[in-house]
Motif scaffolding. Structure first.
Motif, PDB file in Angstrom:
ATOM      1  N   SER A  61       0.695  -1.114   0.076  1.00  0.00           N
ATOM      2  CA  SER A  61      -0.091  -0.083   0.117  1.00  0.00           C
ATOM      3  C   SER A  61       0.770   1.150   0.067  1.00  0.00           C
ATOM      4  CB  SER A  61      -0.901  -0.088   1.107  1.00  0.00           C
ATOM      5  OG  SER A  61      -1.845  -1.080   1.191  1.00  0.00           O
ATOM      6  N   SER A  64       2.190   1.769  -3.451  1.00  0.00           N
ATOM      7  CA  SER A  64       1.371   2.108  -4.319  1.00  0.00           C
ATOM      8  C   SER A  64       1.041   3.823  -4.160  1.00  0.00           C
ATOM      9  CB  SER A  64       0.043   1.503  -4.124  1.00  0.00           C
ATOM     10  OG  SER A  64       0.187   0.147  -4.719  1.00  0.00           O
ATOM     11  N   ASN A 196      -6.486   4.533  -7.768  1.00  0.00           N
ATOM     12  CA  ASN A 196      -5.222   3.756  -7.138  1.00  0.00           C
ATOM     13  C   ASN A 196      -5.122   4.205  -5.659  1.00  0.00           C
ATOM     14  OD1 ASN A 196      -4.514   2.163  -9.443  1.00  0.00           O
ATOM     15  ND2 ASN A 196      -3.393   3.919 -10.271  1.00  0.00           N
ATOM     16  N   SER A 200      -5.234   1.738  -2.613  1.00  0.00           N
ATOM     17  CA  SER A 200      -4.226   1.524  -1.578  1.00  0.00           C
ATOM     18  C   SER A 200      -4.435   1.991  -0.234  1.00  0.00           C
ATOM     19  CB  SER A 200      -3.326   2.603  -1.957  1.00  0.00           C
ATOM     20  OG  SER A 200      -2.661   2.168  -3.157  1.00  0.00           O
ATOM     21  N   ASN A 204      -4.627  -0.844   2.747  1.00  0.00           N
ATOM     22  CA  ASN A 204      -3.792  -0.586   4.040  1.00  0.00           C
ATOM     23  C   ASN A 204      -4.826  -0.970   5.188  1.00  0.00           C
ATOM     24  OD1 ASN A 204      -1.635   0.035   5.578  1.00  0.00           O
ATOM     25  ND2 ASN A 204      -1.753   2.228   5.170  1.00  0.00           N
TER      26      ASN A 204
END
Length: 226
Positions: A61, A64, A196, A200, A204
């Motif tokens: 995460s 990203s 995105n 992410s 997370n």
């Protein structure tokens, strides 16, 4: 290697774009393939260098999010440079890839050479036998949930790749009224970056809880939106 390839192709593309060469599309496709190969190698390297205190989900995460910030910064820098011509944006990309190549070379050796078990006295097998054995071992080591997640992720990647090319040609043939092509491209990039980022942060937060359910739900949502 993927960074070196992209640096070389970016420099070549800068000249091709300026000349209006028909080789622009195949060379750009080669750069895209190198980009995907880089993403795969990056994903494979993260588990080998992450601190033990950081889970793999959290590490992915963070990576990203870092990638998203890099894309945003790159776009902000490339936009004014691109006013000088598309070739200058590509030359800027060349400089970035060269710097990234130096950073990649400085990575720990464990990225390319993970710790392996001590060699045994068994004779070496041929590369074909080794490859078949690796496939069998990989298949045996994957649970049904992992295989389902891999298939789901592959479907999501195929969908995003199709939509990316579709939008590129659609905006070229049917531009939005009142908007410049650069603004249209910025909206597409911003939407992709937002997706995105949300993914992410969600990864997370939820971690390893119900990965199959989460992956399937996200794929269904993507199909519904498409």
């Amino acid at each position: 290697t993927t960074l070196v390839v992209r640096a070389f192709l970016s420099w070549v593309l800068a000249g091709l774009v300026a000349d209006g060469s028909p080789w622009v599309l195949p060379v750009a496709l080669g750069a895209l393939i190198a980009t995907r190969a880089y993403a795969v190698s990056l994903s494979a390297g993260i588990p080998l260098v992450r601190p033990e205190a950081v889970t793999l989900v959290r590490a992915n995460s963070r990576q990203s999010i870092a990638t998203l910030l890099g894309m945003t910064l790159g776009g902000l820098v490339a936009a004014p440079v691109g006013r000088l011509g598309a070739g200058w944006s590509l030359r800027l990309a060349f400089v970035v890839y060269v710097a990234a190549t130096v950073a990649a070379i400085r990575l720990p050796a464990s990225v390319d050479s993970p710790a392996v078990e001590a060699a045994t006295a068994e004779p070496r097998s041929s590369w074909r036998e080794s490859l078949r054995g690796s496939w069998r071992l990989a298949a045996q080591g994957l649970s049904a949930q992992v295989r389902a997640a891999l298939v789901t992720a592959s479907g999501a990647k195929a969908l995003s790749g199709f939509v990316t090319f579709y939008l590129a040609f659609l905006l070229q043939e049917q531009p939005l009224p009142g908007l410049a092509s650069l603004v249209e491209l910025g909206l597409v990039v911003a939407a992709a970056g937002l997706g995105n980022a949300l993914g992410s942060f969600a990864g997370n937060r939820f971690g390893a809880r119900s990965p199959t359910v989460i992956a399937s739900a996200m794929l269904i949502a993507a199909i519904a939106v498409s």
